[in-house]
Each structure stands twice: as structure tokens, then as C-alpha cells.
Enzyme design. Structure first.
Site, PDB file in Angstrom:
ATOM      1  N   HIS A  13       0.894  -0.928  -0.416  1.00  0.00           N
ATOM      2  CA  HIS A  13       0.056  -0.166  -0.222  1.00  0.00           C
ATOM      3  C   HIS A  13       1.371   1.065   0.140  1.00  0.00           C
ATOM      4  O   HIS A  13       0.751   2.074  -0.854  1.00  0.00           O
ATOM      5  CB  HIS A  13      -1.317   0.389   1.813  1.00  0.00           C
ATOM      6  CG  HIS A  13      -1.652   1.429   1.735  1.00  0.00           C
ATOM      7  ND1 HIS A  13      -3.019   1.597   1.263  1.00  0.00           N
ATOM      8  CD2 HIS A  13      -1.784   2.294   1.917  1.00  0.00           C
ATOM      9  CE1 HIS A  13      -2.947   2.844   1.338  1.00  0.00           C
ATOM     10  NE2 HIS A  13      -2.195   3.511   2.472  1.00  0.00           N
ATOM     11  N   GLU A  14       1.815   1.366   0.858  1.00  0.00           N
ATOM     12  CA  GLU A  14       2.860   2.546   1.033  1.00  0.00           C
ATOM     13  C   GLU A  14       3.978   2.774  -0.553  1.00  0.00           C
ATOM     14  O   GLU A  14       3.968   3.995  -0.726  1.00  0.00           O
ATOM     15  CB  GLU A  14       3.777   2.535   2.456  1.00  0.00           C
ATOM     16  CG  GLU A  14       2.686   2.616   3.573  1.00  0.00           C
ATOM     17  CD  GLU A  14       2.321   3.605   3.743  1.00  0.00           C
ATOM     18  OE1 GLU A  14       1.748   4.744   3.021  1.00  0.00           O
ATOM     19  OE2 GLU A  14       0.591   3.224   4.726  1.00  0.00           O
ATOM     20  N   HIS A  49       1.994   4.130  -3.151  1.00  0.00           N
ATOM     21  CA  HIS A  49       1.962   6.063  -2.818  1.00  0.00           C
ATOM     22  C   HIS A  49       2.727   6.164  -3.290  1.00  0.00           C
ATOM     23  O   HIS A  49       3.066   7.153  -4.455  1.00  0.00           O
ATOM     24  CB  HIS A  49       1.935   6.485  -1.715  1.00  0.00           C
ATOM     25  CG  HIS A  49       0.253   6.624  -0.758  1.00  0.00           C
ATOM     26  ND1 HIS A  49      -0.777   6.740  -1.207  1.00  0.00           N
ATOM     27  CD2 HIS A  49      -0.136   5.576   0.186  1.00  0.00           C
ATOM     28  CE1 HIS A  49      -1.823   6.820  -0.541  1.00  0.00           C
ATOM     29  NE2 HIS A  49      -1.137   6.122   0.858  1.00  0.00           N
ATOM     30  N   GLU A 108      -6.184   6.479  -0.773  1.00  0.00           N
ATOM     31  CA  GLU A 108      -5.953   5.683  -0.161  1.00  0.00           C
ATOM     32  C   GLU A 108      -6.875   4.775  -0.328  1.00  0.00           C
ATOM     33  O   GLU A 108      -6.205   3.365  -0.417  1.00  0.00           O
ATOM     34  CB  GLU A 108      -6.779   5.979   1.184  1.00  0.00           C
ATOM     35  CG  GLU A 108      -5.439   7.318   2.182  1.00  0.00           C
ATOM     36  CD  GLU A 108      -4.345   6.790   2.223  1.00  0.00           C
ATOM     37  OE1 GLU A 108      -4.058   5.041   2.180  1.00  0.00           O
ATOM     38  OE2 GLU A 108      -4.097   7.878   1.806  1.00  0.00           O
TER      39      GLU A 108
END
Length: 306
Positions: A142-143, A146, A222
Site C-alpha cells: 500500500h505504501e 503511494h 487511499e
């Protein structure tokens, strides 16, 4: 370097471009209004606006990392953490960011940096202690999403106007408290007070619009990162488990610690708020836990049909 294998998101790209355009337009109008009302202070305005933008863009990663207590760690200190990041970066075909750990019991993670070369991915000791390896992999994916989608850089730039207007509003209020509004003995004093009121009003309006734009983008980014991470790892259930566990564990964190962490919620994997606060926050930086879990459930069903 070839494109990463994180799932592209045209919706995210279009939203980032639109947000940048609107923020840029708002910035031009804001600075133009200040130049009109503060005719004799144009040099100060330019210096403040330019200096803050440079600091925000070039040093935001260091400021955020320092503020959240992140410390870069080596593969010798955290071999499993580095191994997971190495594996995900190879899978995503992207440059490995710096890996950091923050000594905090709040289970969370964040990514910062204006580009892949300067990117930092950080996890807290609380997160490492609570998650299983496959759950941690989902959070790290997930990070990394980004970073790959460059939305960290966009959020940094988008947040600049809020910082600038906040500074100018405080300066205006302090100037008023120290005599700007109380000089009623002549016309110059009245004009000074009126100008300060106008500057504060313009700053407040610009901040409000900037706040709404960045919140809308933040929520979408997100969901986009959740989707990209689930598709890259092929295990949306692991990410859903991590989300549920992290959100549930927030209730065990002292309220004082959560309040200290809340200024950085826009960076975090999950907002540092209790379940009751999360349900009542209309302008949260993140979509609700239910929205995120429902999306991951749909992705799991899609992958099951393939």
C-alpha cells in the site's frame, strides 16, 4: 526506468491533475489578492510564499520523518522488513526506497518523499509487533503504491497552500492583537485594521477550499493504494486483515498519544483515531474502514473468478 507493475489508476491521475490545477489557480488568486491589499509588502509576500514552497517541496520528507520519529534502518537490523520491501520492489519493478522504523506503539505506516529517489517507507514498532508477515506485506505494498503513483509528491504540493494561509492568518491575528486593530485615532489606523481583517478573511477562505480539495484527493488515493496493493500481492484478504487489526488496535492506544499523532494522519496507512472518532469525522483524510473493506472484498471476488 520502466513503468512499475502497480495497477495504473487513471481516476487517481485525473484527480491529481485537477487538484493541482485548482490549487494552483487558488494560489495565484490568493497571492494576487495579497498583493492588491498589501501593496507595500509585495517583496515580503514573495519571499514568504517562495521560501515556504521551497521548504515544503524539498524538505517535506525530512520534516515528516523527523516529526514522526522515523529512523532509517539497515538490512542487518531488520532483515525480514527489508526482505519484504525488496521482494515487493522486485515484483513491482520499482526502485527501493529508504526503509525506516519509528519507535511508537501506534500500529501504523507511512510513505513520504517527493520522488522515488528520495522516498522513505516507515513502519512503527507497534505495527511490526502486531501484524503477521502477509499482513505486513499488504501494508508495505500500500505504501509503495503511494510512491509509485507519485501521490505523495502531489499531496505535499497540494498541502503547501494550507501551510501558507495558516502562517499568514496567524501573522495577521498577531499583528491585530499587537495594535493593528486598536489604532482608532486616525485614518491610517483604521485602514491598517481593515487590511488585516481582509488578509485574514482571504486566508481563511483559501485555506478552507484547499482543505476540502486535499481531503477529497486524500480519500481517493487511499482507496487507490489499497486496490493497487491488493492486485500486486494477489492477497486482498491479507490487507483487509491488516486494516481491521490496525483500526481495532487504535482503541487500546492512550488518547494523548493519538492526539499527538493526528497532525500526521494524511501520511498514515490508517488514521490515528479511535473507532468513535473515525465514525464522526466528516472531513477525514481516509475513507471509512467499511468502504475500504468492501472494496477489498470486491477485488477478492474478482480475483477468485479469474
Amino acid at each position: 526506468m520502466p513503468r512499475t507493475r502497480f495497477a495504473p489508476d487513471r481516476g487517481l491521475t485525473s484527480r491529481m491533475l485537477l487538484t493541482m490545477f485548482l490549487i494552483g489557480l487558488l494560489y495565484v488568486v490568493f497571492v494576487g489578492a495579497l498583493l492588491v491589499f498589501l501593496k507595500g509588502a509585495w517583496l515580503i509576500i514573495v519571499i514568504i510564499a517562495g521560501g515556504l514552497f521551497i521548504a515544503q517541496f524539498w524538505f517535506s520528507d525530512r520534516i515528516a520523518s523527523f516529526s514522526m520519529g522515523a529512523r532509517e534502518v539497515s538490512a542487518q537490523d531488520y532483515p525480514e522488513l527489508h526482505g519484504t520491501v525488496d521482494r515487493l520492489c522486485a515484483l513491482a519493478n520499482m526502485q527501493k526506497p529508504k526503509v525506516a522504523v519509528a519507535q511508537s506503539d501506534i500500529p501504523n505506516a507511512f510513505a513520504t518523499g517527493r520522488n522515488e529517489k528520495n522516498a522513505v517507507v516507515c513502519v512503527t514498532t507497534g505495527l511490526l509487533r502486531r501484524l503477521e508477515p502477509e499482513e505486513l506485506e499488504g501494508v508495505l505494498a500500500h505504501e509503495l503504491s503511494h510512491v509509485a503513483h507519485k501521490d505523495v509528491m502531489v499531496m505535499t504540493i497540494a498541502g503547501f497552500l494550507g501551510v501558507l494561509t495558516g502562517v499568514l492568518t496567524r501573522v495577521g491575528l498577531q499583528a491585530g492583537l499587537f495594535g493593528g486593530f486598536s489604532s482608532r485615532d486616525n485614518r491610517d489606523g483604521d485602514n491598517t485594521g481593515m487590511v488585516l481583517l481582509i488578509v485574514i478573511a482571504v486566508s481563511a477562505v483559501a485555506y478552507s477550499i484547499s482543505f476540502l480539495l486535499t481531503r477529497l484527493l486524500s480519500r481517493y488515493r487511499e482507496l487507490s493504494a489499497d486496490r493497487a496493493a491488493a492486485l500486486l500481492t494477489g492477497r486482498p484478504s491479507a490487507l483487509a486483515s491488516a486494516l481491521t487489526k490496525v483500526s481495532g488496535q487504535m482503541a487500546a492506544i492512550p488518547t494523548e498519544d493519538l492526539r499527538r499523532a493526528q497532525p500526521f494522519n494524511a501520511f498514515y496507512f490508517a488514521p490515528a483515531v479511535s473507532a468513535r472518532q473515525a465514525a464522526s469525522q466528516a472531513f477525514s483524510t481516509h475513507p471509512s474502514l467499511q468502504q475500504r473493506l468492501e472494496q477489498l472484498g470486491r477485488i477478492s471476488a474478482e480475483l477468485g473468478r479469474q
